[in-house]
Design an enzyme around this catalytic site. Sequence first.
Site, PDB file in Angstrom:
ATOM      1  N   HIS A   1       0.843  -1.200   0.000  1.00  0.00           N
ATOM      2  CA  HIS A   1       0.000   0.000   0.000  1.00  0.00           C
ATOM      3  C   HIS A   1       0.875   1.245   0.000  1.00  0.00           C
ATOM      4  O   HIS A   1       1.672   1.448   0.915  1.00  0.00           O
ATOM      5  CB  HIS A   1      -0.899   0.023   1.238  1.00  0.00           C
TER       6      HIS A   1
ATOM      7  N   TYR B   1      -9.112   5.200   8.048  1.00  0.00           N
ATOM      8  CA  TYR B   1      -9.316   5.449   9.473  1.00  0.00           C
ATOM      9  C   TYR B   1     -10.307   6.601   9.580  1.00  0.00           C
ATOM     10  O   TYR B   1     -10.013   7.718   9.135  1.00  0.00           O
ATOM     11  CB  TYR B   1      -8.009   5.849  10.151  1.00  0.00           C
TER      12      TYR B   1
ATOM     13  N   PRO C   1      -4.792  -0.879  18.965  1.00  0.00           N
ATOM     14  CA  PRO C   1      -4.561  -1.276  17.566  1.00  0.00           C
ATOM     15  C   PRO C   1      -4.559  -0.117  16.557  1.00  0.00           C
ATOM     16  O   PRO C   1      -4.207  -0.323  15.408  1.00  0.00           O
ATOM     17  CB  PRO C   1      -5.736  -2.220  17.276  1.00  0.00           C
TER      18      PRO C   1
ATOM     19  N   LYS D   1       0.539  -1.076  15.340  1.00  0.00           N
ATOM     20  CA  LYS D   1       1.949  -1.163  15.742  1.00  0.00           C
ATOM     21  C   LYS D   1       2.293  -2.449  16.500  1.00  0.00           C
ATOM     22  O   LYS D   1       3.467  -2.805  16.607  1.00  0.00           O
ATOM     23  CB  LYS D   1       2.301   0.035  16.640  1.00  0.00           C
TER      24      LYS D   1
ATOM     25  N   TYR E   1       3.687   5.937  10.837  1.00  0.00           N
ATOM     26  CA  TYR E   1       2.822   4.850  10.358  1.00  0.00           C
ATOM     27  C   TYR E   1       3.651   3.768   9.656  1.00  0.00           C
ATOM     28  O   TYR E   1       3.442   2.568   9.850  1.00  0.00           O
ATOM     29  CB  TYR E   1       1.750   5.423   9.418  1.00  0.00           C
TER      30      TYR E   1
HETATM   31  C1  PHB Z   1      -6.555  -4.944  10.588  1.00  0.00           C
HETATM   32  O1  PHB Z   1      -6.555  -5.073   9.352  1.00  0.00           O
HETATM   33  O2  PHB Z   1      -6.962  -5.825  11.332  1.00  0.00           O
HETATM   34  C2  PHB Z   1      -6.053  -3.662  11.174  1.00  0.00           C
HETATM   35  C3  PHB Z   1      -5.501  -2.710  10.347  1.00  0.00           C
HETATM   36  C4  PHB Z   1      -5.039  -1.525  10.866  1.00  0.00           C
HETATM   37  C5  PHB Z   1      -5.136  -1.293  12.222  1.00  0.00           C
HETATM   38  C6  PHB Z   1      -5.668  -2.250  13.070  1.00  0.00           C
HETATM   39  C7  PHB Z   1      -6.131  -3.455  12.539  1.00  0.00           C
HETATM   40  O3  PHB Z   1      -4.700  -0.110  12.731  1.00  0.00           O
END
Ligand code: PHB
Length: 394
Positions: A72, A201, A293, A297, A385
């Site tokens: 990505h 997000y 989450p 990280k 990130y």
């Molecule tokens: C996930 O794909 O499960 C996932 C992706 C990004 C995050 C947390 C979980 O920040």
Amino acid sequence: MRTQVVIIGAGPSGLLLGQLLSRSGIDNVILERQSAEHVLSRIRAGVLEQGTVDLLRQAGVSERLEHEGQVHHGVEFAIDGKRERLDLHELLDGRCVTVYGQTEVTRDLMAARKASGGITLYHASAVQPHEIAGESPYVTCQIAGESVRIDCDYIAGCDGFHGVSRQAIPAGVLTEYERVYPFGWLGLLSDTPPASEELIYASHARGFALCSMRSATRSRYYLQVDAGDAVENWSDERFWEELKARLPEETAAQLVTGPSLEKSIAPLRSYVVEPMQYGRLFLVGDAAHIVPPTGAKGLNLALGDVRNLHLLLERAYRTGNPSCLERYSELCLKRIWAAVRFSWWMTTALHRFPDTDAFTQRVQDAEWRALLDSRAGRTTIAENYVGLPFPALD
Ligand code: PHB
Ligand code: APR
């Protein structure tokens, strides 16, 4: 039984450490409380930093990741209904992230372990480290009703947040730092095409939402829910309706919904223990730290610890001088606190807290604008990130 390093826990940390040590000719045994199938049934995040991908490549376990992982080049934020993309690749001279589930990383590591002939003892109960302050530590456990004792030089506690390793360190040695957030994440996995090509997000007055994926046909979505909420309160229909309400209109309109394959609620917590070692016992990954989450990280940080411990153990055995191992905790903690800060910030900036007043909300909105409207701000988010560099050993 005798080995050089006993590894407690066959999650991604324990398995990667075993793989790296075996490749350096350092003998090791892994003890895992659960079955391999149980370990593989846990669904966790799926965003790998550039450094994590490089580490897995060095460990010789990146073949499938390179074929099936999705690179990505960007990530999106939807702040109150407006989508904005961070072009990681452009901001960071070509650095980016790879979407590949933690379960798949674990599966690849298990296959490598099998191929190398390394010993993993599953269904090990009552695992207990002994004599960790002395020269001759050992670990005892029960396997199929038999008592087992493994003598070793070092013990790696890769047994997660609820493991036994941290508890084996005498009272008074460790300092704990903790923040428990007043909400959880409700996750849903479905065989539907992702909402978008990249992660979104979303911060919304109704609460945070995340659109993630595992492949072109499998999606993973999350909703912020109250800390005391239960999965039983969330039918698939209710989940999809709430997700749509939190996403920008055009994204919601295109969302493909379908039956859930899995639904679960995870609490959000930041936790760090210092130091991450005592005598001949080293804490690795979730055994020493937990991050919420938001920002994905957890796995990346855990594998960073593994990288450091492997390099130090390799040096200690090669030179015959174990003094470098004293630096393990210090070597790990700077990068850990950087990620703790970033995931705490992402969590704070994207979620609605029960006690957020109108003033605080306005300041939060202004903070997003200040960051996203400036190249320096976007670069700072992107750097964190994609992952900060691993520390130099010297
Ligand atoms: C996930 O794909 O499960 C996932 C992706 C990004 C995050 C947390 C979980 O920040
Ligand atoms: N004895 C033996 N094994 C144990 C014990 C014990 N007393 N306690 C726990 N374990 C095992 C667990 O069953 C689990 O398989 O240790 C393993 C720990 O694995 P994880 O919790 O996955 O921790 P870690 O390997 O450090 O993985 C890093 O990154 O994204 C985050 O939290 C996420 O799991 C992920 C972590």
